[in-house]
Design a protein around this motif. Structure first.
Motif, mmCIF file in Angstrom:
data_model
loop_
_atom_site.group_PDB
_atom_site.id
_atom_site.type_symbol
_atom_site.label_atom_id
_atom_site.label_comp_id
_atom_site.label_asym_id
_atom_site.label_seq_id
_atom_site.Cartn_x
_atom_site.Cartn_y
_atom_site.Cartn_z
ATOM 1 N N PRO B 444 0.802 -1.235 0.000
ATOM 2 C CA PRO B 444 0.000 0.000 0.000
ATOM 3 C C PRO B 444 0.828 1.275 0.000
ATOM 4 N N THR B 445 1.871 1.287 0.814
ATOM 5 C CA THR B 445 2.635 2.521 0.919
ATOM 6 C C THR B 445 3.516 2.765 -0.301
ATOM 7 N N PHE B 446 3.628 1.766 -1.156
ATOM 8 C CA PHE B 446 4.495 1.882 -2.317
ATOM 9 C C PHE B 446 3.774 2.533 -3.494
ATOM 10 N N GLN B 447 2.447 2.511 -3.447
ATOM 11 C CA GLN B 447 1.684 2.965 -4.621
ATOM 12 C C GLN B 447 1.980 4.420 -4.980
ATOM 13 N N VAL B 448 2.277 5.239 -3.973
ATOM 14 C CA VAL B 448 2.546 6.648 -4.276
ATOM 15 C C VAL B 448 3.779 6.791 -5.163
ATOM 16 N N TYR B 449 4.702 5.854 -5.015
ATOM 17 C CA TYR B 449 5.917 5.932 -5.828
ATOM 18 C C TYR B 449 5.666 5.434 -7.239
#
Lengths: 323, 554
Positions: B444-449
């Motif tokens: 989930p936290t990777f999607q912004v990248y």
């Protein structure tokens, strides 16, 4: 990696005098141009074509800039002119008409820029009388006007809105609280200053005064952002310099200039790509250059856009080719 | 710099129609001439006598009458940078309909000479206007930003592995201390891809023990080392390769001395002197007997024997690490690795991963601690290998206490250095490998990248790929229940903007009107839901009610 830029379409605008601005709309389907011939023209440029959609007459002096509003409000275009007017044009039932005409300034209107659509339909306008107006559409053909007098002594040449997204919010841990949206924009003027403005309690206030140029600031651009930590502004000037201003702190208080380049002549325009990663610069030497920041924070020229370089498709207009 | 053709400068004091005065406040009062005149002075008596002044009319008139006489006045405002060819302009009397009889300070023209215009289009287009005064000269070109790249980014398994291979090779060409670890990280990802995201500790252990890197010291290859640890030294007996620890048949022992030892041990036991027998056995390195006997005595004795036994090993021996781990402790190596004296960290990690402990948390804790230690010594990729094998969760850039945000980069660096493409790609390959097992997996936290990466694709004119990334991110958001307000909003914005380009390319349309794919529609609904539950929004900070027509069709 070297970027190649190539021509895919040439548009014969039939403007009878200098062209001062050319802007594609939000979806890239239409093109608006404006000129010293006092007209604003709109072209449909889908699929490499160029169909004149509208030839808008209403200004009584050179038209300096055009700006497309977000399509959720309809097909709306703003233009500003030496004739002191800002005209908002709208397409209804296939034809373009004046939606609103604003004449609240005593001098040439030099720049118009629509705010982020999250804030509604709001237009910033800068004038040679030194003032900046904020025009907000409130419905029923009514517009609310707020004016910042004496924003720049001698005159304001350019205005540009900050993106709505809070800097850093994309990569921050979601807080579950409501985001703190603040309306901000940047202006550049004949006082050689770049100024940041923000709205607080319904009033516009000068937030920052950025000094680096030694001559009139000709253009400013606040880089679009998806919510990364750094805020970036470009400014260019009669002094031949282009500065990149960055702010890393979330409060937005510390802006650091970096000289992109010192050109030999006046620099007229700075323009950000829609991602905010590439800056296009055009100057008195009539060259257009593209710039990008490397990982270690240095700006480098990635392309020198020469006229007619490497055309890949046939020119569709019937006019003879240029040279 | 002036172009060749003469500059037409038209200064007109414009007629004011009465209806224009209504809405916007007061009419301008002329300023003192002493100040630099900033404004156009609009004369009260400039209304055209009888001649309607249309825009084209006026322009033609100006052209016909010749050039204006205001060049000199303007030059005062132009700061000398723009040279105005005064000679070519004859001072004609101004057209009567336009000019106020008295000299009027006027505003400078924003652009008095032709200038190049540039702006960006949506999907990698660049507009360029060559300066010119007429139709023939002022050419407007639409350019496409193309880029020379030598690989395309489809995410095929083979392609992903190939990509990782290239990255591994590239890493080995670096000369940093950590570069071998960087290559190893890529190789780990290759392994995960090959095995469809599934791995057991022994697989990784095998990988770790392959190909010792060039910068390792020769004597660190052997797991057994001469003990030169600086910690509290247990009973240190130099270990020579080939020792059989258990039976203690060291090269310096002969069969005879071991028989003597055994006899002594037996006689002590026959006399019921267990503790002495134990001590004797340990001294004689009859470890098998010592361990058996101690296991039947009290815990303390057993622990003592164990400690004495494992103390035979050097502290930096991977076997030592294993013994400590199996005893439920965090091995010493976890806090000491990375230093030269401790040799290569990889065998230690290998031995920890290859052997399950009773409590998996012990193992995880030990591996994570090792990662922390390596990270603190600047061995970033080594640390990340540890974190990856310990299933450390991916965190946030702003949370500096989080261990891992992007594989191969540190979130303590500046953002631009941290978010480089290599790190995003590395993390993406990992995420991809986990998806190969058939289950949906995303970080989930990777999607912004991935969104950031999509914007970079767009910079290079790859609008279609950027749009595709938006779709992937959108689908990931929809699968999670975690509220990602900013990301959701930004993905919608970008996808909305690019969807027409995508539609153009694939020839889709919904009866001429733009149509959103279902994932985008669902995403808009999700955003609305988030906005409702988190009372927020620009409308909340509006002064005025939003007009009906401008409700966002989210």
């Amino acid at each position: 990696t070297v970027m190649q830029v190539s021509v895919i379409n040439t548009v014969d605008t039939s403007h009878e005098d200098m062209i001062h601005d050319a802007q594609m709309d939000y979806y890239g389907t239409r093109l608006a141009t404006c000129s010293s011939d006092r007209t604003v023209k709109i072209f449909d440029v889908r699929n490499g074509g160029q169909i004149l959609v509208a030839d808008l007459r209403g200004h009584e002096g050179p038209v300096w800039q055009v700006a497309w509003a977000h399509p959720m409000y309809g097909n709306i275009l703003a233009s500003c002119s030496y004739d002191r007017k800002v005209i908002v044009w709208k397409e209804e039932n296939g034809s373009w008409d004046k939606m609103y005409e604003y004449t609240g300034h005593e001098s040439s209107m030099n720049s118009v820029c629509w705010g982020p659509y999250d804030f509604g339909l709001i237009l910033a306008c800068g004038s040679s009388d030194g003032a900046i107006s904020l025009l907000t559409f409130t419905g029923e053909q009514q517009w609310d006007v707020k004016k910042i007098s004496n924003a720049h002594t001698i005159g304001c040449n350019a205005v540009s809105w900050a993106p709505a997204v809070v800097p850093g919010s994309l990569v921050d841990q979601p807080s579950g609280q409501k985001p703190n949206y603040v309306k901000r924009f940047v202006s550049g003027g004949c006082d050689n200053l770049v100024k940041l403005w923000k709205e607080e309690d319904g009033q516009w206030k000068e937030d920052q005064k950025l000094e680096a140029h030694s001559d009139w600031v000709r253009d400013v651009g606040w880089a679009p952002s998806i919510g990364l930590p750094t805020s970036t502004i470009a400014s260019c000037s009669q002094d031949g310099r282009v500065f990149i201003w960055t702010c890393e702190d979330p409060t937005g208080n510390t802006w650091t200039p970096k000289l992109l380049h010192k050109f030999v002549d006046v620099v007229w325009h700075v323009s950000w790509s829609i991602t905010g990663n590439i800056l296009a610069v055009s100057g008195g030497d009539n060259k257009v250059t593209l710039w990008k920041e490397s990982m270690d924070g240095q700006w480098a020229c990635i392309s020198d856009v020469s006229k007619g370089q490497g055309a890949v498709s046939s020119i569709t207009d019937t006019q003879q080719s240029e040279q | 710099m002036l172009c060749g053709s003469p500059v037409i400068i038209t200064i007109c004091v414009l007629p004011i129609r009465s209806d224009q005065l209504t809405d916007q406040g007061h009419y301008y009062d002329p300023r003192e001439v002493a100040e630099p005149p900033a404004s156009t002075r609009l004369s009260e008596h400039s209304r055209t006598p009888g001649l309607p002044l249309t825009s084209t009319n006026s322009l033609e008139y100006s052209k016909a009458s010749g050039l204006s006489s205001s060049g000199y006045e303007l030059s005062q405002y132009m700061n000398g940078a723009d040279q105005i060819d005064v000679d070519s302009q004859s001072l004609l009397p101004p057209p009567p309909s336009c000019f106020d009889p008295e000299p009027v300070p006027v505003a400078p023209l924003k652009y008095a000479i032709p200038h190049a215009v540039v702006s960006f289009g949506t999907a990698g287009q660049l507009l360029r206007v060559s300066p010119g005064l007429s139709t023939k000269e002022n050419q407007l070109e639409i350019h496409s930003l193309e880029v020379i790249i030598h690989h395309n980014r489809h995410l095929h398994k083979v392609d992903a592995m190939e990509f990782a291979h290239k990255r591994a090779d590239a890493s080995l060409r670096d000369v940093t201390q950590d570069s071998a670890s960087a290559a190893l990280l890529w190789k780990l990802l290759i392994l995960l891809c090959r095995q469809n995201g599934v791995s057991v500790g022994s697989d990784i252990a095998e990988l770790l023990l392959q190909n010792p890197s060039s910068e390792e010291r020769p004597d660190s290859r052997a797991p057994m080392l001469i003990d030169f640890s600086e910690g509290p030294a247990p009973v240190t007996v130099p270990c020579v390769v080939g020792d059989d620890l258990l039976t203690g048949t060291a090269t310096h022992s002969s069969a005879e001395s071991s028989k003597v030892a055994l006899d002594k041990y037996t006689s002590l036991l026959l006399a019921g002197r267990k503790k002495e027998a134990l001590e004797s056995a340990m001294n004689s390195e009859l470890w098998g007997h010592a361990l058996f006997l101690a296991s039947k005595m009290d815990n303390r004795s057993y622990t003592t024997v164990l400690n004495r036994f494992t103390g035979q090993l050097t502290l930096s021996d991977p076997l030592q690490t294993l013994f400590q781990l199996l005893s439920g402790k965090t091995p010493a190596v976890s806090t000491c690795c990375g230093q030269e004296k401790w040799g290569d960290w990889k065998p230690h990690l290998a031995v920890m991963l290859a052997n399950e402990t009773a409590d998996p948390n012990v193992q995880k804790k030990a591996v994570v601690a090792m990662g922390d230690t390596l990270a603190s010594r600047g061995l970033l990729h080594a640390a990340h290998i540890c974190y990856l094998t310990a299933y450390v969760h991916f965190g946030f850039f702003t949370q500096k206490t989080d261990r891992l945000v992007l594989l191969g980069s540190s979130h303590r660096w500046s953002f631009s250095k941290f978010a480089q493409n290599a790190a995003i790609q590395c993390t993406e390959v990992f995420e991809y490998s986990q998806n190969l097992g058939g289950k949906h997996f995303s970080i989930p936290t990777f999607q912004v990248y991935k969104l950031l990466y999509a914007t970079r694709l767009l910079d290079w004119g790859l609008a279609s790929q950027a749009y595709h990334y938006c779709e992937l991110i959108g689908q990931s958001i929809l699968r999670h229940n975690e509220p990602q307000l900013v990301l959701t909003g930004e993905v919608i914005k970008l996808a909305d903007r690019l969807k027409h380009c995508e539609g153009q390319l694939s020839g889709e349309s919904c009866g001429g009107a733009p149509c959103d794919p279902s994932w985008l529609q669902q995403l808009r609904l999700r955003l609305r839901g988030l906005q409702v539950t988190t009372p927020w929004g620009p409308s909340a900070c509006h002064d005025r009610p939003r007009p009906q027509s401008s409700l966002p069709p989210l």
